[in-house]
Design a protein around this motif. Structure first.
Motif, PDB file in Angstrom:
ATOM      1  N   VAL A  88       0.846  -1.206   0.000  1.00  0.00           N
ATOM      2  CA  VAL A  88       0.000   0.000   0.000  1.00  0.00           C
ATOM      3  C   VAL A  88       0.876   1.249   0.000  1.00  0.00           C
ATOM      4  N   ALA A  89       1.933   1.234   0.818  1.00  0.00           N
ATOM      5  CA  ALA A  89       2.836   2.388   0.891  1.00  0.00           C
ATOM      6  C   ALA A  89       3.496   2.638  -0.459  1.00  0.00           C
ATOM      7  N   TYR A  90       3.916   1.555  -1.126  1.00  0.00           N
ATOM      8  CA  TYR A  90       4.579   1.727  -2.420  1.00  0.00           C
ATOM      9  C   TYR A  90       3.638   2.377  -3.432  1.00  0.00           C
ATOM     10  N   MET A  91       2.419   1.873  -3.512  1.00  0.00           N
ATOM     11  CA  MET A  91       1.466   2.443  -4.473  1.00  0.00           C
ATOM     12  C   MET A  91       1.230   3.918  -4.199  1.00  0.00           C
ATOM     13  N   ALA A  92       1.102   4.276  -2.913  1.00  0.00           N
ATOM     14  CA  ALA A  92       0.854   5.673  -2.556  1.00  0.00           C
ATOM     15  C   ALA A  92       2.064   6.554  -2.879  1.00  0.00           C
ATOM     16  N   PHE A  93       3.244   6.100  -2.505  1.00  0.00           N
ATOM     17  CA  PHE A  93       4.449   6.887  -2.762  1.00  0.00           C
ATOM     18  C   PHE A  93       4.755   6.973  -4.259  1.00  0.00           C
ATOM     19  N   PHE A  94       4.517   5.875  -4.999  1.00  0.00           N
ATOM     20  CA  PHE A  94       4.778   5.909  -6.437  1.00  0.00           C
ATOM     21  C   PHE A  94       3.867   6.920  -7.127  1.00  0.00           C
ATOM     22  N   ALA A  95       2.593   6.930  -6.716  1.00  0.00           N
ATOM     23  CA  ALA A  95       1.655   7.907  -7.278  1.00  0.00           C
ATOM     24  C   ALA A  95       2.098   9.329  -6.928  1.00  0.00           C
ATOM     25  N   PHE A  96       2.515   9.534  -5.689  1.00  0.00           N
ATOM     26  CA  PHE A  96       2.947  10.868  -5.255  1.00  0.00           C
ATOM     27  C   PHE A  96       4.147  11.353  -6.049  1.00  0.00           C
ATOM     28  N   TRP A  97       5.204  10.514  -6.132  1.00  0.00           N
ATOM     29  CA  TRP A  97       6.407  10.928  -6.844  1.00  0.00           C
ATOM     30  C   TRP A  97       6.147  11.095  -8.336  1.00  0.00           C
ATOM     31  N   SER A  98       5.245  10.285  -8.881  1.00  0.00           N
ATOM     32  CA  SER A  98       4.925  10.397 -10.309  1.00  0.00           C
ATOM     33  C   SER A  98       4.210  11.712 -10.612  1.00  0.00           C
ATOM     34  N   TRP A  99       3.436  12.192  -9.663  1.00  0.00           N
ATOM     35  CA  TRP A  99       2.680  13.426  -9.869  1.00  0.00           C
ATOM     36  C   TRP A  99       3.489  14.680  -9.578  1.00  0.00           C
ATOM     37  N   THR A 100       4.572  14.561  -8.848  1.00  0.00           N
ATOM     38  CA  THR A 100       5.370  15.748  -8.552  1.00  0.00           C
ATOM     39  C   THR A 100       5.992  16.279  -9.850  1.00  0.00           C
ATOM     40  N   PRO A 101       6.025  17.601 -10.026  1.00  0.00           N
ATOM     41  CA  PRO A 101       6.390  18.174 -11.330  1.00  0.00           C
ATOM     42  C   PRO A 101       7.879  18.153 -11.666  1.00  0.00           C
ATOM     43  N   PHE A 102       8.760  17.957 -10.697  1.00  0.00           N
ATOM     44  CA  PHE A 102      10.186  18.050 -11.015  1.00  0.00           C
ATOM     45  C   PHE A 102      10.695  16.765 -11.673  1.00  0.00           C
ATOM     46  N   HIS A 103      11.680  16.928 -12.556  1.00  0.00           N
ATOM     47  CA  HIS A 103      12.247  15.806 -13.302  1.00  0.00           C
ATOM     48  C   HIS A 103      13.741  15.689 -12.999  1.00  0.00           C
ATOM     49  N   LEU A 104      14.202  14.462 -12.754  1.00  0.00           N
ATOM     50  CA  LEU A 104      15.599  14.230 -12.418  1.00  0.00           C
ATOM     51  C   LEU A 104      16.320  13.358 -13.432  1.00  0.00           C
ATOM     52  N   SER A 105      15.579  12.677 -14.290  1.00  0.00           N
ATOM     53  CA  SER A 105      16.182  11.761 -15.258  1.00  0.00           C
ATOM     54  C   SER A 105      17.151  12.510 -16.173  1.00  0.00           C
ATOM     55  N   GLN A 106      18.369  11.994 -16.305  1.00  0.00           N
ATOM     56  CA  GLN A 106      19.386  12.649 -17.114  1.00  0.00           C
ATOM     57  C   GLN A 106      19.802  11.791 -18.309  1.00  0.00           C
ATOM     58  N   ASN A 107      20.382  10.646 -18.037  1.00  0.00           N
ATOM     59  CA  ASN A 107      20.800   9.709 -19.078  1.00  0.00           C
ATOM     60  C   ASN A 107      20.816   8.322 -18.455  1.00  0.00           C
ATOM     61  N   PRO A 108      20.813   7.266 -19.260  1.00  0.00           N
ATOM     62  CA  PRO A 108      20.698   5.915 -18.706  1.00  0.00           C
ATOM     63  C   PRO A 108      21.747   5.569 -17.652  1.00  0.00           C
ATOM     64  N   ILE A 109      22.990   5.999 -17.838  1.00  0.00           N
ATOM     65  CA  ILE A 109      24.039   5.653 -16.876  1.00  0.00           C
ATOM     66  C   ILE A 109      23.748   6.289 -15.514  1.00  0.00           C
ATOM     67  N   ALA A 110      23.493   7.595 -15.521  1.00  0.00           N
ATOM     68  CA  ALA A 110      23.194   8.285 -14.263  1.00  0.00           C
ATOM     69  C   ALA A 110      21.920   7.753 -13.636  1.00  0.00           C
ATOM     70  N   ASP A 111      20.915   7.475 -14.464  1.00  0.00           N
ATOM     71  CA  ASP A 111      19.637   6.993 -13.945  1.00  0.00           C
ATOM     72  C   ASP A 111      19.775   5.623 -13.300  1.00  0.00           C
ATOM     73  N   VAL A 112      20.540   4.726 -13.920  1.00  0.00           N
ATOM     74  CA  VAL A 112      20.742   3.393 -13.346  1.00  0.00           C
ATOM     75  C   VAL A 112      21.479   3.495 -12.013  1.00  0.00           C
ATOM     76  N   LEU A 113      22.514   4.334 -11.954  1.00  0.00           N
ATOM     77  CA  LEU A 113      23.291   4.483 -10.730  1.00  0.00           C
ATOM     78  C   LEU A 113      22.439   5.065  -9.594  1.00  0.00           C
ATOM     79  N   LEU A 114      21.708   6.126  -9.896  1.00  0.00           N
ATOM     80  CA  LEU A 114      20.898   6.773  -8.862  1.00  0.00           C
ATOM     81  C   LEU A 114      19.724   5.894  -8.446  1.00  0.00           C
ATOM     82  N   ALA A 115      19.082   5.254  -9.428  1.00  0.00           N
ATOM     83  CA  ALA A 115      17.970   4.354  -9.102  1.00  0.00           C
ATOM     84  C   ALA A 115      18.453   3.204  -8.223  1.00  0.00           C
ATOM     85  N   SER A 116      19.620   2.665  -8.541  1.00  0.00           N
ATOM     86  CA  SER A 116      20.177   1.562  -7.745  1.00  0.00           C
ATOM     87  C   SER A 116      20.422   1.989  -6.307  1.00  0.00           C
TER      88      SER A 116
END
Length: 207
Positions: A88-116
Protein backbone atom coordinates in the motif's frame (compact mmCIF):
# COMPACT_ATOMS: atom_id res chain seq x y z
CA UNK A 1 -2.32 -4.56 21.37
CA UNK A 2 -0.34 -3.47 24.43
CA UNK A 3 1.82 -0.35 24.50
CA UNK A 4 4.97 -2.51 24.45
CA UNK A 5 3.76 -4.46 21.42
CA UNK A 6 2.80 -1.22 19.68
CA UNK A 7 6.27 0.25 20.20
CA UNK A 8 7.87 -2.98 18.97
CA UNK A 9 5.81 -2.82 15.77
CA UNK A 10 6.16 0.93 15.20
CA UNK A 11 9.90 0.92 14.44
CA UNK A 12 9.74 -1.70 11.66
CA UNK A 13 6.62 -0.07 10.16
CA UNK A 14 8.35 3.31 9.98
CA UNK A 15 11.38 1.69 8.35
CA UNK A 16 9.09 -0.04 5.82
CA UNK A 17 7.47 3.31 4.98
CA UNK A 18 10.89 4.90 4.51
CA UNK A 19 11.99 1.98 2.33
CA UNK A 20 8.98 2.25 0.04
CA UNK A 21 9.37 6.01 -0.20
CA UNK A 22 12.94 5.43 -1.48
CA UNK A 23 11.96 2.58 -3.83
CA UNK A 24 9.06 4.55 -5.30
CA UNK A 25 11.30 7.59 -5.78
CA UNK A 26 13.89 5.52 -7.63
CA UNK A 27 11.33 3.98 -9.96
CA UNK A 28 9.23 7.11 -10.56
CA UNK A 29 12.10 9.55 -11.11
CA UNK A 30 14.75 7.41 -12.81
CA UNK A 31 13.60 3.97 -13.99
CA UNK A 32 10.27 4.81 -15.61
CA UNK A 33 11.37 8.05 -17.37
CA UNK A 34 14.33 6.20 -18.94
CA UNK A 35 12.26 3.10 -19.78
CA UNK A 36 14.70 0.86 -17.88
CA UNK A 37 13.25 -2.58 -17.16
CA UNK A 38 13.83 -3.86 -13.66
CA UNK A 39 13.13 -7.58 -13.64
CA UNK A 40 10.29 -7.11 -11.15
CA UNK A 41 6.53 -7.50 -11.17
CA UNK A 42 5.93 -4.70 -13.67
CA UNK A 43 8.36 -6.12 -16.24
CA UNK A 44 6.95 -9.63 -15.83
CA UNK A 45 3.40 -8.29 -16.19
CA UNK A 46 4.31 -6.46 -19.41
CA UNK A 47 5.76 -9.66 -20.87
CA UNK A 48 2.73 -11.74 -19.88
CA UNK A 49 0.40 -9.08 -21.29
CA UNK A 50 2.11 -9.46 -24.68
CA UNK A 51 1.66 -13.23 -24.59
CA UNK A 52 -1.93 -13.36 -23.32
CA UNK A 53 -5.20 -11.45 -23.74
CA UNK A 54 -4.93 -10.19 -20.13
CA UNK A 55 -3.66 -6.60 -19.75
CA UNK A 56 -0.76 -5.29 -17.66
CA UNK A 57 -2.92 -3.97 -14.81
CA UNK A 58 -4.63 -7.32 -14.31
CA UNK A 59 -1.35 -9.23 -14.44
CA UNK A 60 0.21 -6.84 -11.93
CA UNK A 61 -2.70 -7.33 -9.54
CA UNK A 62 -2.70 -11.12 -10.02
CA UNK A 63 1.04 -11.41 -9.36
CA UNK A 64 0.95 -9.05 -6.36
CA UNK A 65 -1.94 -10.90 -4.72
CA UNK A 66 -0.20 -14.22 -5.42
CA UNK A 67 3.01 -12.94 -3.83
CA UNK A 68 1.10 -11.86 -0.73
CA UNK A 69 -0.48 -15.32 -0.56
CA UNK A 70 2.95 -16.95 -0.68
CA UNK A 71 4.18 -14.54 2.01
CA UNK A 72 1.33 -15.61 4.31
CA UNK A 73 1.88 -19.32 3.63
CA UNK A 74 5.66 -19.45 3.89
CA UNK A 75 6.88 -16.34 5.71
CA UNK A 76 4.29 -16.03 8.47
CA UNK A 77 1.70 -13.53 9.59
CA UNK A 78 4.16 -10.86 10.65
CA UNK A 79 5.77 -10.76 7.22
CA UNK A 80 2.35 -10.89 5.53
CA UNK A 81 1.01 -7.94 7.53
CA UNK A 82 4.13 -5.86 6.96
CA UNK A 83 4.15 -6.80 3.27
CA UNK A 84 0.57 -5.55 3.02
CA UNK A 85 1.68 -2.25 4.56
CA UNK A 86 4.63 -2.22 2.16
CA UNK A 87 2.49 -2.74 -0.95
CA UNK A 88 0.00 0.00 0.00
CA UNK A 89 2.84 2.39 0.89
CA UNK A 90 4.58 1.73 -2.42
CA UNK A 91 1.47 2.44 -4.47
CA UNK A 92 0.85 5.67 -2.56
CA UNK A 93 4.45 6.89 -2.76
CA UNK A 94 4.78 5.91 -6.44
CA UNK A 95 1.66 7.91 -7.28
CA UNK A 96 2.95 10.87 -5.26
CA UNK A 97 6.41 10.93 -6.84
CA UNK A 98 4.92 10.40 -10.31
CA UNK A 99 2.68 13.43 -9.87
CA UNK A 100 5.37 15.75 -8.55
CA UNK A 101 6.39 18.17 -11.33
CA UNK A 102 10.19 18.05 -11.02
CA UNK A 103 12.25 15.81 -13.30
CA UNK A 104 15.60 14.23 -12.42
CA UNK A 105 16.18 11.76 -15.26
CA UNK A 106 19.39 12.65 -17.11
CA UNK A 107 20.80 9.71 -19.08
CA UNK A 108 20.70 5.92 -18.71
CA UNK A 109 24.04 5.65 -16.88
CA UNK A 110 23.19 8.29 -14.26
CA UNK A 111 19.64 6.99 -13.94
CA UNK A 112 20.74 3.39 -13.35
CA UNK A 113 23.29 4.48 -10.73
CA UNK A 114 20.90 6.77 -8.86
CA UNK A 115 17.97 4.35 -9.10
CA UNK A 116 20.18 1.56 -7.75
CA UNK A 117 21.15 3.75 -4.79
CA UNK A 118 17.60 4.62 -3.79
CA UNK A 119 16.04 1.23 -4.57
CA UNK A 120 18.84 -0.80 -2.99
CA UNK A 121 18.55 1.21 0.23
CA UNK A 122 14.76 0.92 0.10
CA UNK A 123 14.84 -2.85 -0.27
CA UNK A 124 17.22 -3.05 2.68
CA UNK A 125 14.76 -1.11 4.85
CA UNK A 126 11.93 -3.51 3.98
CA UNK A 127 13.83 -6.79 4.26
CA UNK A 128 15.59 -5.73 7.48
CA UNK A 129 12.11 -5.12 8.90
CA UNK A 130 10.94 -8.66 8.04
CA UNK A 131 8.81 -7.48 5.14
CA UNK A 132 8.75 -7.97 1.41
CA UNK A 133 7.67 -5.39 -1.12
CA UNK A 134 4.84 -7.76 -2.11
CA UNK A 135 6.79 -8.44 -5.29
CA UNK A 136 9.06 -11.18 -6.56
CA UNK A 137 11.36 -10.65 -3.57
CA UNK A 138 8.85 -12.84 -1.68
CA UNK A 139 10.27 -15.87 -3.46
CA UNK A 140 13.84 -14.81 -2.68
CA UNK A 141 12.90 -14.57 1.00
CA UNK A 142 11.20 -17.98 0.93
CA UNK A 143 14.23 -19.69 -0.60
CA UNK A 144 16.59 -17.92 1.84
CA UNK A 145 14.42 -19.07 4.74
CA UNK A 146 14.27 -22.70 3.59
CA UNK A 147 17.83 -22.87 2.24
CA UNK A 148 20.05 -20.43 4.17
CA UNK A 149 23.02 -21.20 1.90
CA UNK A 150 21.15 -19.26 -0.82
CA UNK A 151 21.04 -15.73 0.55
CA UNK A 152 18.45 -13.11 -0.36
CA UNK A 153 20.80 -11.10 -2.57
CA UNK A 154 21.71 -14.13 -4.69
CA UNK A 155 18.12 -15.33 -5.09
CA UNK A 156 16.85 -11.85 -5.92
CA UNK A 157 19.48 -11.58 -8.65
CA UNK A 158 18.54 -14.99 -10.08
CA UNK A 159 14.82 -14.12 -10.16
CA UNK A 160 15.47 -10.69 -11.70
CA UNK A 161 17.78 -12.10 -14.37
CA UNK A 162 15.20 -14.73 -15.38
CA UNK A 163 12.52 -12.04 -15.73
CA UNK A 164 14.92 -9.74 -17.59
CA UNK A 165 15.79 -12.47 -20.10
CA UNK A 166 12.09 -12.97 -20.77
CA UNK A 167 11.62 -9.19 -20.99
CA UNK A 168 14.35 -8.95 -23.63
CA UNK A 169 12.03 -10.76 -26.05
CA UNK A 170 9.68 -7.79 -25.77
CA UNK A 171 11.94 -4.81 -25.04
CA UNK A 172 15.13 -5.78 -26.82
CA UNK A 173 18.72 -6.45 -25.80
CA UNK A 174 19.69 -2.87 -24.99
CA UNK A 175 16.97 -2.72 -22.35
CA UNK A 176 18.20 -6.09 -21.07
CA UNK A 177 21.75 -4.78 -20.57
CA UNK A 178 20.58 -1.73 -18.63
CA UNK A 179 18.27 -3.95 -16.59
CA UNK A 180 21.10 -6.35 -15.75
CA UNK A 181 23.34 -3.47 -14.66
CA UNK A 182 20.55 -2.15 -12.43
CA UNK A 183 19.84 -5.60 -10.96
CA UNK A 184 23.44 -6.25 -9.93
CA UNK A 185 23.96 -2.74 -8.58
CA UNK A 186 20.85 -2.41 -6.43
CA UNK A 187 20.93 -5.99 -5.14
CA UNK A 188 24.64 -5.63 -4.37
CA UNK A 189 24.00 -2.48 -2.34
CA UNK A 190 21.10 -4.16 -0.54
CA UNK A 191 23.29 -7.16 0.26
CA UNK A 192 26.09 -5.01 1.66
CA UNK A 193 23.68 -3.04 3.85
CA UNK A 194 22.18 -6.26 5.21
CA UNK A 195 25.67 -7.56 5.92
CA UNK A 196 26.93 -4.39 7.57
CA UNK A 197 23.94 -3.28 9.62
CA UNK A 198 21.69 -6.27 10.16
CA UNK A 199 22.81 -9.67 8.91
CA UNK A 200 19.81 -11.47 7.49
CA UNK A 201 18.25 -13.71 10.09
CA UNK A 202 15.98 -16.68 9.58
CA UNK A 203 12.71 -14.84 9.87
CA UNK A 204 13.67 -13.54 13.27
CA UNK A 205 10.09 -12.61 14.08
CA UNK A 206 7.89 -15.39 15.40
CA UNK A 207 4.15 -15.49 14.79
Amino acid sequence: MSQTQFKRQLGPILLILLGNMLIAFGYAKFMVPSNIISGGVTSLSMVLARLTPVNVVWWTNIITVSCLGFALLFLGRTNFFRSMVSSVAYMAFFAFWSWTPFHLSQNPIADVLLASLFIGAGYYCCIASNASTAGLDVFALIVAKKRPQFNVTLMLRVINVVVLLASALVFGWVALLWGLAFTFLYSGLMGRLLHWFQPFKKMQETD
